[in-house]
Design a protein around this motif. Structure first.
Motif, short mmCIF file in Angstrom:
data_model
loop_
_atom_site.label_atom_id
_atom_site.label_comp_id
_atom_site.label_asym_id
_atom_site.label_seq_id
_atom_site.Cartn_x
_atom_site.Cartn_y
_atom_site.Cartn_z
N TYR A 103 0.97 -1.44 -0.26
CA TYR A 103 -0.01 -0.30 0.06
C TYR A 103 0.75 1.40 0.01
CZ TYR A 103 -3.02 3.77 1.55
OH TYR A 103 -3.81 4.87 1.55
N PHE A 104 1.81 1.32 0.85
CA PHE A 104 3.11 2.26 1.01
C PHE A 104 3.72 2.79 0.38
CE2 PHE A 104 1.23 2.23 5.75
CZ PHE A 104 0.87 3.23 5.38
N PHE A 105 4.03 1.49 -0.58
CA PHE A 105 5.05 1.24 -1.93
C PHE A 105 4.22 2.12 -2.77
CE2 PHE A 105 5.79 -0.39 -5.96
CZ PHE A 105 7.05 0.49 -6.11
N LYS A 106 2.32 1.56 -3.39
CA LYS A 106 1.93 2.32 -4.24
C LYS A 106 1.85 4.20 -3.97
CE LYS A 106 -0.60 -1.97 -5.49
NZ LYS A 106 -2.18 -2.27 -5.39
N LYS A 107 1.86 4.06 -2.47
CA LYS A 107 1.18 5.91 -2.61
C LYS A 107 2.62 6.52 -3.01
CE LYS A 107 -2.84 6.28 -0.72
NZ LYS A 107 -3.97 6.84 -1.64
N ASP A 108 3.63 5.64 -2.21
CA ASP A 108 5.08 5.82 -2.97
C ASP A 108 4.88 6.73 -3.98
OD1 ASP A 108 5.98 6.90 -0.54
OD2 ASP A 108 6.89 5.64 -0.11
N GLN A 109 4.67 5.61 -5.29
CA GLN A 109 4.60 6.02 -6.42
C GLN A 109 3.71 6.68 -7.03
OE1 GLN A 109 7.19 4.00 -8.46
NE2 GLN A 109 7.94 3.27 -6.53
N GLU A 110 2.44 7.26 -6.40
CA GLU A 110 2.01 7.93 -6.79
C GLU A 110 2.13 9.48 -5.92
OE1 GLU A 110 -1.98 7.62 -5.18
OE2 GLU A 110 -2.30 5.76 -6.15
N LEU A 111 3.09 9.49 -5.74
CA LEU A 111 3.94 10.95 -4.43
C LEU A 111 4.74 10.97 -6.10
CD1 LEU A 111 3.46 13.00 -2.30
CD2 LEU A 111 4.80 12.03 -1.42
N ILE A 112 5.60 10.29 -6.18
CA ILE A 112 6.86 10.45 -7.04
C ILE A 112 5.75 11.40 -8.18
CG2 ILE A 112 8.23 9.27 -8.44
CD1 ILE A 112 9.65 7.30 -6.44
N ALA A 113 4.73 10.32 -9.32
CA ALA A 113 4.46 10.88 -10.24
C ALA A 113 3.82 12.12 -9.44
CB ALA A 113 3.12 9.67 -10.85
N ILE B 46 12.02 13.80 -5.35
CA ILE B 46 11.60 12.96 -6.20
C ILE B 46 12.65 11.79 -5.99
CG2 ILE B 46 11.80 11.55 -8.60
CD1 ILE B 46 11.15 14.94 -9.25
N VAL B 47 14.13 12.33 -5.95
CA VAL B 47 15.44 11.18 -5.67
C VAL B 47 15.06 9.70 -4.17
CG1 VAL B 47 17.52 10.65 -5.44
CG2 VAL B 47 16.77 12.04 -7.45
N VAL B 48 14.58 11.42 -3.09
CA VAL B 48 14.36 9.93 -1.56
C VAL B 48 13.94 10.27 -1.68
CG1 VAL B 48 14.55 11.11 0.83
CG2 VAL B 48 16.23 12.26 -0.80
N LYS B 49 11.66 10.21 -2.23
CA LYS B 49 11.65 9.08 -2.29
C LYS B 49 11.25 8.33 -3.07
CE LYS B 49 7.32 9.78 0.06
NZ LYS B 49 7.15 9.66 1.60
N ALA B 50 11.81 7.75 -4.32
CA ALA B 50 12.05 6.98 -5.06
C ALA B 50 13.24 5.73 -4.56
CB ALA B 50 12.73 6.89 -6.24
N GLN B 51 13.68 5.68 -3.29
CA GLN B 51 14.00 4.93 -2.78
C GLN B 51 13.77 3.68 -2.08
OE1 GLN B 51 17.62 4.56 -2.77
NE2 GLN B 51 17.73 6.66 -4.34
N GLN B 52 13.59 3.06 -2.77
CA GLN B 52 12.36 1.72 -2.22
C GLN B 52 13.41 0.81 -0.99
OE1 GLN B 52 11.82 -0.97 -4.92
NE2 GLN B 52 11.09 0.35 -6.45
N PRO B 53 12.29 0.97 0.05
CA PRO B 53 12.67 0.22 1.14
C PRO B 53 13.54 -1.23 0.99
CG PRO B 53 11.15 1.01 1.41
CD PRO B 53 10.67 1.17 0.33
N TYR C 25 18.37 10.83 -14.68
CA TYR C 25 18.93 10.28 -13.87
C TYR C 25 18.48 9.63 -13.32
CZ TYR C 25 21.04 9.34 -9.13
OH TYR C 25 21.89 8.75 -8.11
N ARG C 26 18.83 8.04 -13.66
CA ARG C 26 18.04 6.81 -12.62
C ARG C 26 16.57 7.01 -13.73
NH1 ARG C 26 20.80 5.50 -6.80
NH2 ARG C 26 22.43 5.06 -7.14
N ASP C 27 16.43 7.96 -15.10
CA ASP C 27 15.70 7.21 -15.23
C ASP C 27 13.95 8.01 -14.14
OD1 ASP C 27 16.32 5.65 -17.86
OD2 ASP C 27 15.49 3.95 -16.77
N LEU C 28 14.93 8.50 -13.08
CA LEU C 28 13.65 9.06 -12.61
C LEU C 28 13.29 10.70 -12.65
CD1 LEU C 28 15.48 7.68 -8.87
CD2 LEU C 28 12.94 6.94 -10.05
N VAL C 29 14.82 11.45 -12.65
CA VAL C 29 14.84 12.50 -13.21
C VAL C 29 15.57 13.84 -13.67
CG1 VAL C 29 15.71 13.47 -11.09
CG2 VAL C 29 14.53 15.00 -10.75
#
Length: 101
Positions: free
Chosen positions: A18-28, A90-97, A66-70
């Motif tokens: 759930y939190f992974f999906k929320k993080d992906q939405e926030l990154i977008a 974006i970079v910080v939030k994209a770091q997966q736990p 950079y890393r297909d992120l930003v």
């Protein structure tokens, strides 16, 4: 195999998923805001002498992905990397736990 199945095999719980999906939405959302901000800055400043000039050495900055992120600005001279507003988040939030074993 779905993303849910992949995450469970890696040791993630439904809560983690759930939190992974929320993080992906926030990154977008961050990406969209950063892109709009970058476009507005470019339109307002592209005719200025300081636009896309390195603040450290005065070299020419070039945009690169950079890393297909930003999209970051990298200096051709000193190789410094500069981030616009919202790009660090974006970079910080994209770091997966890492899943605990």
């Amino acid at each position: 195999m779905s993303m849910s199945d992949d995450m469970r095999q890696l040791g993630y719980s439904k809560e983690d998923e759930y939190f992974f999906k929320k993080d992906q939405e926030l990154i977008a959302k961050f990406r969209a805001e950063a892109a709009a901000h970058r476009q507005a800055l470019e339109e307002a400043n592209q005719d200025q002498t300081y636009w896309m000039t390195c603040p450290k050495c005065g070299g020419q900055l070039k945009e690169e992905l950079y890393r297909d992120l930003v999209t970051v600005d990298r200096c051709g001279g000193c190789k410094g990397v500069y981030l616009d507003r919202g790009e660090l988040e974006i970079v910080v939030k994209a770091q997966q736990p890492v899943a605990e074993g």
